[in-house]
Structures are given as structure tokens and as C-alpha cells.
Write a protein that holds these residues in place. Structure first.
Motif, short mmCIF file in Angstrom:
data_model
loop_
_atom_site.label_atom_id
_atom_site.label_comp_id
_atom_site.label_asym_id
_atom_site.label_seq_id
_atom_site.Cartn_x
_atom_site.Cartn_y
_atom_site.Cartn_z
N UNK A 228 7.80 14.59 3.02
CA UNK A 228 8.31 14.71 1.64
C UNK A 228 8.42 13.35 0.95
N UNK A 229 8.79 12.32 1.69
CA UNK A 229 8.88 10.99 1.07
C UNK A 229 7.49 10.46 0.74
N UNK A 230 6.54 10.73 1.62
CA UNK A 230 5.17 10.29 1.36
C UNK A 230 4.61 11.02 0.12
N UNK A 231 4.94 12.31 0.00
CA UNK A 231 4.49 13.05 -1.19
C UNK A 231 5.12 12.47 -2.45
N UNK A 232 6.38 12.11 -2.31
CA UNK A 232 7.10 11.51 -3.45
C UNK A 232 6.42 10.20 -3.85
N UNK A 233 6.02 9.45 -2.83
CA UNK A 233 5.34 8.17 -3.09
C UNK A 233 4.03 8.39 -3.84
N UNK A 234 3.23 9.33 -3.35
CA UNK A 234 1.96 9.60 -4.04
C UNK A 234 2.23 10.03 -5.49
N UNK B 77 -3.32 15.77 -1.64
CA UNK B 77 -3.81 16.58 -0.51
C UNK B 77 -5.27 16.30 -0.21
N UNK B 78 -6.05 16.20 -1.29
CA UNK B 78 -7.48 15.97 -1.11
C UNK B 78 -7.71 14.62 -0.42
N UNK B 79 -6.96 13.63 -0.87
CA UNK B 79 -7.21 12.29 -0.33
C UNK B 79 -6.51 12.06 1.00
N UNK B 80 -5.30 12.57 1.12
CA UNK B 80 -4.49 12.20 2.29
C UNK B 80 -3.89 13.40 3.00
N UNK B 81 -4.55 14.55 2.85
CA UNK B 81 -4.06 15.75 3.52
C UNK B 81 -3.91 15.53 5.02
N UNK B 82 -4.86 14.77 5.60
CA UNK B 82 -4.81 14.55 7.07
C UNK B 82 -3.53 13.85 7.47
N UNK B 83 -3.09 12.90 6.64
CA UNK B 83 -1.90 12.12 7.00
C UNK B 83 -0.63 12.96 6.76
N UNK B 84 -0.62 13.64 5.61
CA UNK B 84 0.55 14.49 5.30
C UNK B 84 0.70 15.55 6.37
N UNK B 85 -0.44 16.09 6.79
CA UNK B 85 -0.42 17.10 7.85
C UNK B 85 0.14 16.52 9.14
N UNK B 86 -0.36 15.34 9.50
CA UNK B 86 0.08 14.71 10.75
C UNK B 86 1.59 14.46 10.75
N UNK B 87 2.12 14.13 9.59
CA UNK B 87 3.56 13.85 9.50
C UNK B 87 4.41 15.08 9.81
N UNK B 88 3.76 16.24 9.84
CA UNK B 88 4.52 17.47 10.14
C UNK B 88 4.59 17.77 11.63
N UNK C 150 0.87 -1.18 0.00
CA UNK C 150 0.00 0.00 0.00
C UNK C 150 0.90 1.22 0.00
N UNK C 151 0.34 2.40 -0.27
CA UNK C 151 1.21 3.56 -0.52
C UNK C 151 1.93 4.10 0.71
N UNK C 152 1.74 3.46 1.85
CA UNK C 152 2.36 3.98 3.08
C UNK C 152 3.61 3.19 3.45
N UNK D 171 4.77 9.20 -7.30
CA UNK D 171 5.22 8.01 -8.05
C UNK D 171 4.03 7.18 -8.52
N UNK D 172 2.95 7.24 -7.74
CA UNK D 172 1.76 6.46 -8.09
C UNK D 172 0.85 7.22 -9.04
N UNK D 173 1.35 8.36 -9.50
CA UNK D 173 0.60 9.11 -10.50
C UNK D 173 -0.40 10.09 -9.93
N UNK D 174 -0.30 10.40 -8.63
CA UNK D 174 -1.24 11.35 -8.04
C UNK D 174 -0.68 12.76 -8.16
N UNK D 175 -1.52 13.70 -8.52
CA UNK D 175 -1.08 15.09 -8.53
C UNK D 175 -1.00 15.56 -7.08
N UNK D 176 -0.22 16.64 -6.81
CA UNK D 176 -0.15 17.14 -5.42
C UNK D 176 -1.54 17.49 -4.88
N UNK D 177 -2.42 18.00 -5.75
CA UNK D 177 -3.77 18.37 -5.29
C UNK D 177 -4.55 17.12 -4.86
N UNK D 178 -4.45 16.10 -5.71
CA UNK D 178 -5.18 14.86 -5.41
C UNK D 178 -4.65 14.24 -4.10
#
Ligand code: ASP
Length: 607
Positions: free
Chosen positions: A515-521, A532-543, A456-458, A523-530
Motif C-alpha cells: 500500500x505504501x508503494x502504491x501511494x508512492x507511485x 500495475x503495468x510497470x511494477x506489477x511484479x514488485x507490488x505482487x512480490x510485496x504481498x 528512486x521510487x522505492x 504521488x509521482x503521478x502514476x495511475x493505478x493501471x500504469x
């Protein structure tokens, strides 16, 4: 008081005691003026004796199968003892009885070898559950559950519930969705697993989490899957792969000990994904038996680290010469197979599920000579080279498949398992655990020409591969050569626990940096907006100080089935669904009425 004892409890030492039992009527046997009744409950069966006087009353109030009966009587030594039953030395001489409830005739017999077919038993699952065989399975399930909970509790894991009404968690399947009445036009998704929640709990500092939890995946129900199933889901922080492997080896050893009485002290073997594919053609090999694959010919791009094939392939035998992959297994003791038997095996590999065009074989005859289905092209010394590569002994039969890499490897794996089964080498009471490590992080999706996460992407790449992932673009220039892309060789920091050829658990060390999680998304073909929309909560938590963490989830139903010696997880679920995902007892899924649809703001179109 309805009962003083259960139906499995009374022994000869209680002879003379007055007792009251309650249970279900299993059988009624009349012998002239007396009647014997077997009374059953969850704990066992006790024989009741109705003497002459009560028999008259029984005639007025006849008993039927599955009637709920209460009796008071005296524990008496039986003249005709039944050593098969724990209560078989005694019977109850009934003084009073009361029919607590009647039953219509059940649609099948409530016995170990029932006359009811699967569909009927599922429709009346509450009756099926009265059967000893099913009850034993549920008892085993509960024992595994208890053992796992005890172990995890002792190790400081906390059971924390996570929500079921969530937003999609990608675990590779479709989501089940639930419309929201209060938010018309919007939907919850049911969790495919609590993956993101358990990671958030690590960010929150609950460093050892577990949950025996239901997961929901809307998959095609291939062989023995259920749309809802249970995982023993775990996560830890401040751990590396080795810590997790050790912790959960402990868990499985404890389960073996407490549930099966097996001291699994042997070291648990570890194998890389590549070796598993190379030696067994399968990422969850059954290592209870040998019969490893001989790789006679294979594409270097799939196994770049393996040395060149053993046999020269300009044999004139087109089937081998033209094939991308030629693989063999030696089947012990089968060199005397008849023409009929080899024909049957050939048909077996030609079935659409296996999809091969044919089967070649070498008989390694007991006198040391060789005979093959392609003698014309191969002199005996060459046959010997193949037989040796497959580790065949005199008396063995070497089965050889040739064709495109993926299909052929899968086919030889299936053939190996089938032959192992036919030869009785896959014993239900023998258990062999294995860790499979170093999976590829990505898989190539040809339809969409992009990478997808294999786990999975995590999941984090292995530490050595992080730089490759950060430094390289994921764009696949030439789709035909995707395997040459550096991403194809990135390994995941992931692990699967395999038991007897089944994946019983899987997990990974996670990405915990934004940053690595963003890179992963990406790599899977997700735009930064997508992303954020789908996993903003997780990316936020990682900060906010996300700790290094990792975890694992065990497939609880499957684990129980294997420990119970069964191939079907359905037997270990109280109320399972059938192959089309239906609950035939409830008749679900089903249409909902117009009012419900309206409240939910849903309109059903033409299907
Ligand atoms: N969530 C994963 C799964 O369901 C397991 C894990 O990575 O812990 O397969």
C-alpha cells in the motif's frame, strides 16, 4: 616454454642463471658493436644486451618498437646500474633470440608521458593500455574490486547476477533499449541499476546480496560520466539505516586499508542534507577544508528551521536589498588581492556555467580594518558583521554573491570549491568521508507540475514522515507555492556517502509494503493501471512476505578514480567511451545493415 620469468622479476641474486623472457620491445639502443634493448611486459622492464655476434643477426633481422621478442640468456650484473628500475642491477646477456611477431610503428610512444593525444590513445586503446600509467590504474581498480568482494564475502553477502535485458528501472535517466527479434515491435531496456531485482532477492530471502555490476544510463554525458558504468551494488534485509551505515563504513575502511594502506579510523561525519546545503551550498560537500558559507540573507521557505538573517538589509545597496539570497565565504589569506585578481574572480562568477551578475567582496586587512567593493553603502561596523558571520580573520578576503536562491547557492558552492582548489586545499592524497542524510523524498518537476522521486521510487520516507505521505494528497494546487506543500518537507530514509566532494555511494531503506508503494507511485503521478503495468511484479512480490530491507550502491569507477588521485573515471576503465558516448576504437554506435533491421522489424525514418 615461452618464458621462465617475467620482465619485472630478475634480481642480482639470480646472476649466472640462464633464463628465457618474452615481451615487447620498448627501446633499442645501439652502441657500436653492441645493442641494448629494453624488454617490457606487464610486470616491468628488463635490459637485454646483444653482444657482437648476435648483433650481426640483429642487423639482418632489425628490431622495432613493440616487436614481440623472446630471448634466452644469462642474468649478468650490470656495470651501469639503474636504481630507478627494480631490475636495474642486472641485464640479460642474450644467447638466442626469436622475433615472435613484428609491429608496425605505434602511433604514439608507449611511455608514461606519451606524445599521443586523448583521441589517438582512445582509438588505439589496446596500445594505451600497455602504458604503465594506465596499467597502474587498472591494477588499482582490481585491488578495489578484490578488497570489496573479500569484505562482502566475509560478511556473508552472496554475489548473485541479475539480468541485463529487462524492463525499464527508473533511476532518473533515459533507458537504453534493445529491440527483440523474437517479439517484433517490442523492446528490452538495459538496467539503470539492478534496483528492483535486488529487492526481489530480499523477498526471496537472500538477506545479503551484492554484485559488481554494469549499469546503463542514457544521459547527456556531462563532466566525466559514462553511458555504462560499474556499481558495487548491495542489499540487506532486516536492517535499519544505522545497520547499513555501519556495514558500509566497514567496507570503505577496508578498501582504504588494503588499497591505499590508509588506516581510516576517524569517525565518519554525518550531516543532514539541509545542513549540507546551508553550510556548503551542495549536497556532496568537500569537507577537507572549511570556508563554510555565511548565509547573510535567505528565503525562509527553503530553510524554515534557520533563524533570521544577521544583517539588516535596508542598506540602500540594491544588489543586496533586492536579492532573495546573499551568501558569502571567507577565503583565507587573500585580503591583498589586486584589482586585477578581483576582476578575474568577478569574470569567473559571470561565466554562463556560474551565471552570476557580479561579485562583491570585503578585504579584511591585516591591520584589522575593512575595505569593500560596496563601501558607499556599508559603514565599517556593518562590514565587520558580515566578515564575522563568514568567520573571516584579518588577512582574509570575503567573497559575496547575491541573487535567486538556487542559482546563488550553487554559485557560492562552486566558488568555494574553486578557491579551495586554487589555494591547494583540495589535496588528492587527503581523504575525508562523509554521510549525507535526510534528503527530501520528492523534488518538484515544474514542467510536469508534479513530484518526482529524488532518489528512486522505492525509497521509503523517514518513519516520522510516513503518516504525512499516507494522509496527504500529493496534488499541488498552486505551483508557485509548491514548497509550502507538506510533501516538500517529507524526508527520505536515504543516505549518500561522500568522499572529497564526490558522491561515491548512495542508497536507502526501501518501501516494502504494497500500500505504501502504491501511494508512492500515485504521488509521482502514476495511475493505478500504469503502476500495475510497470511494477506489477514488485507490488505482487510485496504481498508474499516482503521483509524490511535497504541497500546501497557505490560508484565503482568514481571510487577508483578518487583513490587513484584522478578526476577522470575514464582513466580507470579499460575500454571507455568518449564525451559523446562513442567508442572510437570500435566506431560504435554505428548503423546496422538492412538485413539486421529487417529481422528486427525496424524501419529507420528520416532523422
Ligand atoms: N539503485 C540505486 C542507484 O543506482 C542505489 C540504491 O538505492 O541502492 O543509485
Amino acid at each position: 616454454m615461452y618464458r621462465t620469468h617475467t620482465c619485472g622479476e630478475l634480481r642480482i641474486s639470480q646472476t649466472g642463471n640462464q633464463v628465457t623472457l618474452a615481451g615487447w620491445v620498448q627501446t633499442v639502443r645501439k652502441f657500436g658493436a653492441i645493442t641494448f634493448v629494453d624488454l617490457r611486459d606487464r610486470y616491468g622492464i628488463t635490459q637485454l644486451l646483444f653482444g657482437e655476434e648476435l648483433n650481426k643477426l640483429l642487423e639482418e633481422n632489425p628490431l622495432g618498437r613493440e616487436y614481440v621478442l623472446q630471448v634466452t640468456g644469462v642474468v649478468t650484473e650490470r656495470s651501469n646500474k639503474n636504481p630507478q628500475l627494480p631490475t636495474g642491477d642486472i641485464e640479460i646477456t642474450v644467447k638466442e633470440f626469436s622475433i615472435l611477431n613484428k609491429s608496425v610503428t605505434p602511433p604514439f610512444t608507449i611511455q608514461d608521458d606519451t606524445d599521443g593525444g586523448e583521441d589517438l590513445r582512445m582509438k588505439y586503446r589496446y596500445l594505451d593500455l600497455r602504458r604503465n600509467a594506465v596499467k597502474k590504474n587498472l591494477e588499482l581498480r582490481y585491488a578495489v574490486n578484490r578488497s570489496a568482494r573479500n569484505y562482502l564475502h566475509e560478511k556473508g553477502f552472496m554475489d548473485i547476477e541479475t539480468p541485463f535485458l529487462i524492463k525499464s528501472t527508473p533511476e532518473g535517466a533515459r533507458d537504453f533499449v534493445v529491440p527483440s527479434r523474437m517479439n517484433p515491435g517490442e523492446f528490452y531496456a538495459l538496467p539503470q541499476s539492478p534496483q528492483t531485482f535486488k529487492q526481489l532477492l530480499m523477498v526471496s530471502g537472500y538477506d545479503r546480496y551484492y554484485q559488481v555490476v554494469r549499469c546503463f544510463r542514457d544521459e547527456d554525458l556531462r563532466a566525466d560520466r559514462q553511458p555504462e558504468f560499474t556499481q558495487i551494488d548491495c542489499e540487506m534485509c532486516f536492517v535499519e539505516q544505522e545497520d547499513i551505515l555501519e556495514m558500509f563504513e566497514g567496507l570503505i575502511r577496508q578498501i582504504f586499508k588494503e588499497v591505499k594502506g590508509i588506516d581510516y579510523t576517524a569517525a565518519i561525519e554525518r550531516m543532514s542534507w539541509e545542513d549540507a546545503m546551508w553550510q556548503y551550498g551542495n549536497d556532496k560537500p568537500d569537507i577537507r577544508f572549511g570556508m563554510k558559507i555565511a548565509n547573510l540573507k535567505f528565503p525562509g521557505y527553503v530553510f524554515p528551521e534557520k533563524s533570521a538573517p544577521l544583517v539588516s538589509w535596508h542598506s540602500g545597496f540594491k544588489v543586496f536589498d533586492d536579492a532573495e539570497t546573499v551568501v558569502a565565504v571567507a577565503v583565507p589569506g587573500c585580503s591583498e588581492y589586486s584589482r586585477k585578481q578581483t576582476d578575474e574572480l568577478t569574470d569567473w562568477v559571470k561565466r554562463p556555467q556560474i551565471g552570476m551578475l557580479g561579485l562583491a567582496f570585503i578585504k579584511c586587512l591585516p591591520d584589522g580594518s575593512f575595505k569593500s567593493s560596496f563601501d558607499k553603502f556599508f559603514p565599517e561596523d556593518k562590514l565587520k558583521v558580515i566578515a564575522d558571520a563568514a568567520n573571516a580573520k584579518a588577512g582574509d578576503l570575503v567573497l559575496i554573491l547575491a541573487g535567486p536562491e538556487e542559482r546563488t547557492r550553487k554559485a557560492i558552492s562552486e566558488l568555494r570549491l574553486e578557491m579551495g582548489k586554487r589555494l591547494g586545499l583540495r589535496k588528492a592524497d587527503e581523504f575525508k568521508l562523509l554521510w549525507v542524510l535526510d534528503f527530501p523524498l520528492f523534488e518538484y518537476d515544474a514542467e510536469e507540475n508534479r513530484w518526482v522521486a529524488r532518489h528512486h521510487p522505492f525509497t521509503s520516507p523517514r518513519p516520522d514522515d510516513i503518516q504525512t505521505m499516507i494522509g496527504q494528497s500529493p496534488v499541488i494546487g498552486n505551483a508557485d507555492k509548491y514548497l509550502e506543500h507538506p510533501y516538500a518537507r517529507i524526508k527520505a530514509n536515504a543516505y549518500d556517502m561522500v568522499l572529497n566532494g564526490n558522491e561515491i555511494g548512495g542508497g536507502s531503506i526501501r518501501i516494502y509494503q504494497r500500500n505504501l508503494q502504491e501511494k508512492m507511485f500515485a504521488a509521482l503521478g502514476m495511475s493505478p493501471e500504469e503502476a500495475l503495468r510497470k511494477f506489477g511484479f514488485l507490488l505482487g512480490a510485496f504481498e508474499y512476505g516482503a521483509p524490511p530491507h535497504g541497500g546501497i550502491a557505490f560508484g565503482f569507477d568514481r571510487l577508483c578514480a578518487i583513490l587513484g588521485g584522478s578526476e577522470s573515471i575514464r582513466d580507470f576503465i579499460a575500454f571507455p567511451k568518449n564525451n559523446s558516448g562513442r567508442d572510437v576504437m570500435l566506431d560504435a554506435p554505428s548503423a546496422i545493415d538492412a538485413k539486421q533491421l529487417e529481422e528486427l522489424g525496424l524501419v529507420i525514418g528520416d532523422l
